[in-house]
Design a protein around this motif. Sequence first.
Motif, PDB file in Angstrom:
ATOM      1  N   GLU A 290      26.249  38.098  32.075  1.00  0.00           N
ATOM      2  CA  GLU A 290      25.620  38.371  33.428  1.00  0.00           C
ATOM      3  C   GLU A 290      25.110  37.271  33.853  1.00  0.00           C
ATOM      4  O   GLU A 290      25.089  36.983  34.976  1.00  0.00           O
ATOM      5  CB  GLU A 290      24.423  39.434  33.035  1.00  0.00           C
ATOM      6  N   LEU A 291      24.429  36.288  33.043  1.00  0.00           N
ATOM      7  CA  LEU A 291      23.919  34.945  33.580  1.00  0.00           C
ATOM      8  C   LEU A 291      24.966  34.021  33.785  1.00  0.00           C
ATOM      9  O   LEU A 291      24.908  33.371  34.919  1.00  0.00           O
ATOM     10  CB  LEU A 291      23.221  34.278  32.142  1.00  0.00           C
ATOM     11  N   VAL A 292      26.082  34.135  33.164  1.00  0.00           N
ATOM     12  CA  VAL A 292      27.332  33.146  33.441  1.00  0.00           C
ATOM     13  C   VAL A 292      27.454  33.771  34.859  1.00  0.00           C
ATOM     14  O   VAL A 292      27.905  32.823  35.850  1.00  0.00           O
ATOM     15  CB  VAL A 292      28.358  33.359  32.546  1.00  0.00           C
ATOM     16  N   ASP A 293      28.005  34.937  35.029  1.00  0.00           N
ATOM     17  CA  ASP A 293      28.338  35.470  36.302  1.00  0.00           C
ATOM     18  C   ASP A 293      27.301  35.294  37.606  1.00  0.00           C
ATOM     19  O   ASP A 293      27.894  35.030  38.546  1.00  0.00           O
ATOM     20  CB  ASP A 293      28.466  36.988  36.196  1.00  0.00           C
ATOM     21  N   SER A 294      26.285  34.999  37.354  1.00  0.00           N
ATOM     22  CA  SER A 294      25.060  34.725  38.306  1.00  0.00           C
ATOM     23  C   SER A 294      25.557  33.262  38.792  1.00  0.00           C
ATOM     24  O   SER A 294      25.151  33.107  40.236  1.00  0.00           O
ATOM     25  CB  SER A 294      23.854  34.692  37.824  1.00  0.00           C
ATOM     26  N   TRP A 295      26.175  32.401  38.321  1.00  0.00           N
ATOM     27  CA  TRP A 295      26.589  31.183  38.927  1.00  0.00           C
ATOM     28  C   TRP A 295      27.948  31.056  39.483  1.00  0.00           C
ATOM     29  O   TRP A 295      28.201  30.194  40.293  1.00  0.00           O
ATOM     30  CB  TRP A 295      26.595  30.040  37.840  1.00  0.00           C
ATOM     31  N   VAL A 296      28.834  31.919  39.286  1.00  0.00           N
ATOM     32  CA  VAL A 296      30.327  32.099  39.991  1.00  0.00           C
ATOM     33  C   VAL A 296      29.977  32.026  41.343  1.00  0.00           C
ATOM     34  O   VAL A 296      30.889  31.054  41.812  1.00  0.00           O
ATOM     35  CB  VAL A 296      31.009  33.099  39.392  1.00  0.00           C
TER      36      VAL A 296
END
Length: 163
Positions: A52-58
């Motif tokens: 979820e944290l990774v996806d927040s940067w995408v």
Amino acid sequence: HDPSAYADLVKTDVLFPNIAARDLQGLDVTLPDALAGERNVVIVAFQRHHQELVDSWVPWLEEHAAADAGLRFYELATIGRLWAPVRPFIDGGMASAIREPVVLQRTLTIYGDVHKVTRPLGIEDRSAITVLLVDGGGAVRWSATGGYDPEVARELGNALAAT
């Protein structure tokens, strides 16, 4: 998020470690050689709930990569050696959830001694993701921890412009 909780460090003396990885299409690669950009943002995650944290940067990264031909970004799942015997199952599960070739190529997994990643990069806290800016020669130029934050993204944008 509290922007002061982020560690935005210029690390010109830190090199990304030479380490074997595999993308979710099954291609074995060696990092940092496989980082294809002049500027590479590498998001290092350690736990399943970090996605979820990774996806927040995408969205921010996709927007900037679309406007900057020299920018690439990667998701690096760093998984302890205990899980290596079930790598096909874990990687296959991630790949079946993604299905988009570009995302499968930019999502890399490393199984083994996690310290081979964390020590050289100075990552002390594996409870959060680490966002790294790595130049074409493998030098780490900037880092922060945590999910997307507008202030931290501005700092990353400044670091990208300076690299």
